[in-house]
Design a protein around this motif. Structure first.
Motif, short mmCIF file in Angstrom:
data_model
loop_
_atom_site.label_atom_id
_atom_site.label_comp_id
_atom_site.label_asym_id
_atom_site.label_seq_id
_atom_site.Cartn_x
_atom_site.Cartn_y
_atom_site.Cartn_z
N LYS A 133 1.65 6.75 -6.73
CA LYS A 133 0.55 7.64 -7.13
C LYS A 133 0.92 9.10 -6.92
O LYS A 133 0.64 9.96 -7.77
N VAL A 134 1.53 9.38 -5.77
CA VAL A 134 1.94 10.76 -5.48
C VAL A 134 2.98 11.23 -6.49
O VAL A 134 2.91 12.34 -7.02
N GLY A 135 3.95 10.36 -6.77
CA GLY A 135 4.98 10.71 -7.74
C GLY A 135 4.39 10.96 -9.12
O GLY A 135 4.78 11.91 -9.81
N SER A 136 3.46 10.10 -9.53
CA SER A 136 2.82 10.29 -10.83
C SER A 136 2.04 11.59 -10.88
O SER A 136 2.05 12.30 -11.89
N MET A 137 1.36 11.92 -9.79
CA MET A 137 0.59 13.16 -9.73
C MET A 137 1.50 14.37 -9.87
O MET A 137 1.23 15.30 -10.63
N ILE A 138 2.63 14.34 -9.15
CA ILE A 138 3.57 15.47 -9.22
C ILE A 138 4.17 15.59 -10.61
O ILE A 138 4.31 16.68 -11.16
N PHE A 139 4.50 14.46 -11.21
CA PHE A 139 5.20 14.47 -12.50
C PHE A 139 4.27 14.81 -13.65
O PHE A 139 4.64 15.55 -14.56
N TYR A 140 3.04 14.28 -13.60
CA TYR A 140 2.16 14.40 -14.77
C TYR A 140 1.11 15.51 -14.65
O TYR A 140 0.54 15.93 -15.65
N GLN A 141 0.83 15.99 -13.44
CA GLN A 141 -0.28 16.91 -13.27
C GLN A 141 0.15 18.34 -12.95
O GLN A 141 -0.69 19.17 -12.61
N ILE B 248 0.83 -1.20 0.00
CA ILE B 248 0.00 0.00 0.00
C ILE B 248 0.87 1.25 0.00
O ILE B 248 0.61 2.21 -0.75
N LYS B 249 1.91 1.26 0.82
CA LYS B 249 2.81 2.42 0.87
C LYS B 249 3.52 2.62 -0.46
O LYS B 249 3.68 3.75 -0.93
N SER B 250 3.95 1.52 -1.07
CA SER B 250 4.62 1.63 -2.37
C SER B 250 3.68 2.18 -3.43
O SER B 250 4.05 3.05 -4.22
N THR B 251 2.44 1.70 -3.43
CA THR B 251 1.46 2.17 -4.39
C THR B 251 1.12 3.64 -4.16
O THR B 251 0.99 4.43 -5.11
N ALA B 252 1.00 4.04 -2.88
CA ALA B 252 0.69 5.43 -2.56
C ALA B 252 1.80 6.36 -3.02
O ALA B 252 1.55 7.42 -3.60
N LEU B 253 3.06 5.97 -2.78
CA LEU B 253 4.18 6.78 -3.23
C LEU B 253 4.22 6.89 -4.75
O LEU B 253 4.52 7.95 -5.31
#
Length: 220
Positions: free
Chosen positions: A103-111, A96-101
């Motif tokens: 998701k956060v990284g993808s949000m920062i990079f792509y959004q 869960i922690k790996s998936t959350a990180l």
């Protein structure tokens, strides 16, 4: 938040390699949503109505998918559930922690593209970049549908096979991804400016070659 309501139940379709069921419901509700939003805006001229309909559509889609999952997999709604072991809990929280990180990284990079562009260059350049990203993201979405369709198979492989087979499968998928994105990325480098400046729009909408290269490298 409504995007996550009841999701825990119908994710079993992805694990069972039946994601087409979820995609079918999503397609139906997207069509209904578009019709409802058009009617809502024509009648009320209120953007809040537009957003409320979007939230309602997400919620209804999740409810219907969840009910379908309960029907196809009745053991999901059984009341007698045994607690999982401490080892399984530890592994679950790690995942869960790996998936959350991720998701956060993808949000920062792509959004954050448009925010940075408006700060550094000015808001008028957002329109120019949007033309490029429309084409790039459309192709990226189509590739994602193909690549994403094997995710359940990769999950099964990760559970059932040994480390050697996992690494071998990873290397093969990584190679296929690199080949597909490299081939299409090369096409973007050669044709993107020509298509936008000569076929679709006008030369005044072109970005510099360096910026175009940066967008394609990000795509790759």
């Amino acid at each position: 938040l409504t995007s996550y309501v009841f999701v825990y139940r119908y994710t079993i379709f992805y694990a069972d390699q039946k994601s087409y069921i979820v995609n079918l419901y999503r397609l139906i509700f997207n069509i209904l949503l578009n019709v409802a939003q058009i009617i809502g805006l024509l009648i009320t001229h209120n953007y809040i109505v537009y957003l409320v309909l979007m939230i309602a559509s997400n919620l209804l889609n999740n409810v219907f998918c969840s009910r379908r999952a309960a029907k196809d997999y009745p053991y999901l709604i059984e009341k007698q559930i045994e607690p999982i072991s401490s080892e399984e809990k530890t592994k679950l929280w790690t995942d869960i922690k790996s998936t959350a990180l991720q998701k956060v990284g993808s949000m920062i990079f792509y959004q954050t593209d448009y925010i940075m562009i408006s700060i550094l260059l000015g808001i008028q350049y957002i329109g120019y970049v949007s033309n490029y990203l429309l084409l790039i993201n459309t192709i990226n979405g189509a590739i994602g549908q193909v690549i994403g369709s094997i995710s359940a198979s990769v999950g099964n492989l990760n559970v059932l096979e040994n480390e050697e087979k996992k690494i071998d499968a990873f290397n093969k998928i990584y190679f296929i991804n690199a080949w597909i994105y490299g081939y299409i990325g090369t096409g973007f480098l050669l044709l993107l400016n020509k298509f936008i400046g000569e076929i679709w729009l006008d030369p005044e909408y072109l970005l510099t070659t360096g910026v175009m290269y940066a967008l394609v490298i990000k795509f790759y």
